[in-house]
Design an enzyme around this catalytic site. Structure first.
Site, PDB file in Angstrom:
ATOM      1  N   ASP A  50     -19.350  28.151 -15.924  1.00 37.16           N
ATOM      2  CA  ASP A  50     -18.995  28.305 -17.691  1.00 37.16           C
ATOM      3  C   ASP A  50     -18.815  29.285 -17.121  1.00 37.16           C
ATOM      4  OD1 ASP A  50     -18.189  27.052 -20.176  1.00 37.16           O
ATOM      5  OD2 ASP A  50     -19.624  28.648 -20.428  1.00 37.16           O
ATOM      6  N   TYR A  55     -15.916  37.370 -21.757  1.00 43.03           N
ATOM      7  CA  TYR A  55     -17.068  37.520 -21.064  1.00 43.03           C
ATOM      8  C   TYR A  55     -17.087  38.757 -20.087  1.00 43.03           C
ATOM      9  CZ  TYR A  55     -18.788  32.972 -23.333  1.00 43.03           C
ATOM     10  OH  TYR A  55     -18.509  31.758 -23.327  1.00 43.03           O
ATOM     11  N   LYS A  80     -12.440  30.101 -20.691  1.00 40.88           N
ATOM     12  CA  LYS A  80     -11.613  30.223 -22.144  1.00 40.88           C
ATOM     13  C   LYS A  80     -10.604  30.958 -22.197  1.00 40.88           C
ATOM     14  CE  LYS A  80     -16.100  29.083 -22.487  1.00 40.88           C
ATOM     15  NZ  LYS A  80     -17.165  29.683 -21.964  1.00 40.88           N
ATOM     16  N   HIS A 113     -11.215  28.821 -26.636  1.00 39.70           N
ATOM     17  CA  HIS A 113     -12.217  29.218 -26.785  1.00 39.70           C
ATOM     18  C   HIS A 113     -13.245  28.747 -28.638  1.00 39.70           C
ATOM     19  CE1 HIS A 113     -15.259  32.569 -24.874  1.00 39.70           C
ATOM     20  NE2 HIS A 113     -16.037  31.404 -26.127  1.00 39.70           N
TER      21      HIS A 113
HETATM   22  N1  LIG Z   1     -17.629  28.320 -25.851  1.00 38.98           N
HETATM   23  C1  LIG Z   1     -18.588  28.839 -27.290  1.00 38.98           C
HETATM   24  O1  LIG Z   1     -18.129  29.463 -27.710  1.00 38.98           O
HETATM   25  C2  LIG Z   1     -20.008  29.558 -26.502  1.00 38.98           C
HETATM   26  C3  LIG Z   1     -20.610  30.540 -27.115  1.00 38.98           C
HETATM   27  C4  LIG Z   1     -21.873  30.855 -26.541  1.00 38.98           C
HETATM   28  C5  LIG Z   1     -22.038  30.667 -25.524  1.00 38.98           C
HETATM   29  N2  LIG Z   1     -21.160  30.104 -24.751  1.00 38.98           N
HETATM   30  C6  LIG Z   1     -21.306  29.469 -23.543  1.00 38.98           C
HETATM   31  O2  LIG Z   1     -22.621  28.843 -23.161  1.00 38.98           O
HETATM   32  C7  LIG Z   1     -23.899  29.019 -22.679  1.00 38.98           C
HETATM   33  C8  LIG Z   1     -25.172  29.457 -22.819  1.00 38.98           C
HETATM   34  O3  LIG Z   1     -25.461  29.807 -24.192  1.00 38.98           O
HETATM   35  P1  LIG Z   1     -26.028  30.962 -24.136  1.00 38.98           P
HETATM   36  O4  LIG Z   1     -26.104  32.420 -22.978  1.00 38.98           O
HETATM   37  O5  LIG Z   1     -25.683  31.612 -25.931  1.00 38.98           O
HETATM   38  O6  LIG Z   1     -27.750  30.691 -24.449  1.00 38.98           O
HETATM   39  P2  LIG Z   1     -28.338  29.307 -23.767  1.00 38.98           P
HETATM   40  O7  LIG Z   1     -28.218  29.147 -22.643  1.00 38.98           O
HETATM   41  O8  LIG Z   1     -29.371  28.189 -24.981  1.00 38.98           O
HETATM   42  O9  LIG Z   1     -30.188  30.623 -23.595  1.00 38.98           O
HETATM   43  C9  LIG Z   1     -29.784  31.731 -22.475  1.00 38.98           C
HETATM   44  C10 LIG Z   1     -31.090  32.711 -22.930  1.00 38.98           C
HETATM   45  O10 LIG Z   1     -32.298  31.910 -22.296  1.00 38.98           O
HETATM   46  C11 LIG Z   1     -33.111  32.979 -21.382  1.00 38.98           C
HETATM   47  N3  LIG Z   1     -33.711  31.255 -20.759  1.00 38.98           N
HETATM   48  C12 LIG Z   1     -32.470  30.712 -19.416  1.00 38.98           C
HETATM   49  N4  LIG Z   1     -33.812  29.884 -19.270  1.00 38.98           N
HETATM   50  C13 LIG Z   1     -34.592  30.281 -19.164  1.00 38.98           C
HETATM   51  C14 LIG Z   1     -35.909  29.170 -19.196  1.00 38.98           C
HETATM   52  N5  LIG Z   1     -35.847  28.286 -18.345  1.00 38.98           N
HETATM   53  N6  LIG Z   1     -36.756  29.306 -20.542  1.00 38.98           N
HETATM   54  C15 LIG Z   1     -37.448  30.891 -20.454  1.00 38.98           C
HETATM   55  N7  LIG Z   1     -36.366  31.402 -21.179  1.00 38.98           N
HETATM   56  C16 LIG Z   1     -34.575  31.160 -21.063  1.00 38.98           C
HETATM   57  C17 LIG Z   1     -31.821  33.481 -20.898  1.00 38.98           C
HETATM   58  O11 LIG Z   1     -32.724  34.676 -20.363  1.00 38.98           O
HETATM   59  P3  LIG Z   1     -31.127  35.546 -18.878  1.00 38.98           P
HETATM   60  O12 LIG Z   1     -30.983  35.801 -19.390  1.00 38.98           O
HETATM   61  O13 LIG Z   1     -32.293  37.391 -18.763  1.00 38.98           O
HETATM   62  O14 LIG Z   1     -32.217  34.959 -17.781  1.00 38.98           O
HETATM   63  C18 LIG Z   1     -30.968  33.565 -22.260  1.00 38.98           C
HETATM   64  O15 LIG Z   1     -31.984  35.255 -23.104  1.00 38.98           O
HETATM   65  C19 LIG Z   1     -23.418  30.402 -22.645  1.00 38.98           C
HETATM   66  O16 LIG Z   1     -23.690  31.055 -21.591  1.00 38.98           O
HETATM   67  C20 LIG Z   1     -21.898  30.499 -22.644  1.00 38.98           C
HETATM   68  O17 LIG Z   1     -21.150  29.774 -21.160  1.00 38.98           O
HETATM   69  C21 LIG Z   1     -20.275  29.635 -24.913  1.00 38.98           C
END
Ligand SMILES: NC(=O)c1ccc[n+]([C@@H]2O[C@H](COP(=O)([O-])OP(=O)(O)OC[C@H]3O[C@@H](n4cnc5c(N)ncnc54)[C@H](OP(=O)(O)O)[C@@H]3O)[C@@H](O)[C@H]2O)c1
Length: 276
Positions: A50, A55, A80, A113
């Site tokens: 994704d 980004y 997106k 998005h």
């Molecule tokens: N459509 C939208 O508006 C929108 C908004 C936000 C996000 N997104 C998408 O959704 C994806 C995921 O959401 P997110 O990045 O906000 O949050 P998330 O995936 O819930 O959390 C990411 C965080 O958790 C850490 N992490 C990952 N796996 C772990 C584990 N097994 N144990 C401990 N810590 C862990 C990562 O660390 P490290 O990175 O340091 O490894 C990072 O700091 C985004 O990357 C993006 O692609 C979309």
């Protein structure tokens, strides 16, 4: 859901396209970190990546895919349309930029998005055009509330295949999830492990201990058991591997309900309910 070897099971979208239920998120993955994360994810069995023009890492995603040696046809790539590119012509131009950045001639899924307050109708018509031309195998939206989805009935011909929204045990958007389910719109969870801010939660850890799993794995299992796709982001190989290792245990009905009861209806990211 159908199981494909060691990989995440897939769900079938409303146009028949298969989408993996776990993918790699890449928000804030930049440069070599992004290239490596994508390469590691593909090596660990991920087949969904994704990204977004917003980004600033589409080139890094393309580089990681190329270095992985996994054929393009095996990978489900989502990108997106960013907010500044809404409007018919600018959507078509943004899509070309994204395809060029990703070094591909089609996306598997192209999403709006964010539901900006104007031009949603013109933008969606351009998304439909992109879909008809085969430049995106599926089109959808992100951060759309029930109200935004209802409004699409006034101008859209193609039902969105996916709605990607913030969703985790502390933001259990039941009404939105049910609405999407009833209309064949696949729900995709972003921030699925609540940005790693609630990994110390006692309920998640107690349930995790019972299965020999971490709190992150319990959240991802809960989401996929609800029928959702989840896209956890990490740039660490061990966490990338951990996050896809959730398909060999099952949460009981009681455990699913206990996790659902953690809901606080609180967004960690922006709340789209305020967008007109
Ligand atoms: N459509 C939208 O508006 C929108 C908004 C936000 C996000 N997104 C998408 O959704 C994806 C995921 O959401 P997110 O990045 O906000 O949050 P998330 O995936 O819930 O959390 C990411 C965080 O958790 C850490 N992490 C990952 N796996 C772990 C584990 N097994 N144990 C401990 N810590 C862990 C990562 O660390 P490290 O990175 O340091 O490894 C990072 O700091 C985004 O990357 C993006 O692609 C979309």
């Amino acid at each position: 859901m159908s199981l494909d070897g060691n990989r995440a099971p897939t769900v079938r979208l409303n146009n028949g396209l298969e989408m993996p239920t776990i993918g790699l998120g890449t928000y804030r993955s930049r440069g070599e970190d992004c290239v490596r994360a994508v390469r590691w994810a593909l090596a660990e069995g991920y087949r969904l990546i994704d990204t977004s023009l917003a980004y600033w890492n589409e080139e890094g995603v393309a580089q990681g895919i190329q270095e992985s040696g996994v054929p393009r046809g095996e990978i489900f790539i989502t990108s997106k349309l960013e907010n500044d590119d809404h409007g018919y012509d600018s959507t078509l131009r943004a899509m070309e930029r994204t395809l060029s950045n990703l070094r591909t001639d089609y996306l598997d899924l192209y999403l709006i998005h964010w539901p900006v307050s104007q031009l949603r109708d013109d933008t969606w018509r351009a998304m439909e055009e992109v879909y008809r031309e085969g430049k995106a195998r599926a089109i959808g939206v992100s951060n759309y509330t029930v109200r935004h989805l209802e409004e699409m009935g006034n101008y859209g011909e193609v039902t969105p295949a996916v709605n990607q929204c913030e969703f985790h045990p502390f933001l259990y958007q039941r009404e939105l999830l049910d609405y999407c389910r009833e209309r064949g719109i696949q729900f995709e969870c972003y921030s699925p492990i609540a940005k790693a801010r609630r990994l110390d939660d006692s309920t998640l850890n107690e349930i995790g201990r019972a299965h020999g799993r971490t709190a992150a794995q319990v959240m991802l299992r809960w989401e996929t058991q609800l029928g959702c796709v989840a896209i956890p982001k990490s740039v660490h190989r061990d966490w990338i591997a951990e996050n896809i290792s959730i398909f060999d245990f099952e949460l009981s009905t009681e455990e699913m309900e206990r996790i659902g009861a953690l809901d606080e209806d609180r967004h960690l990211d922006w709340d789209p309910r305020s967008v007109e």
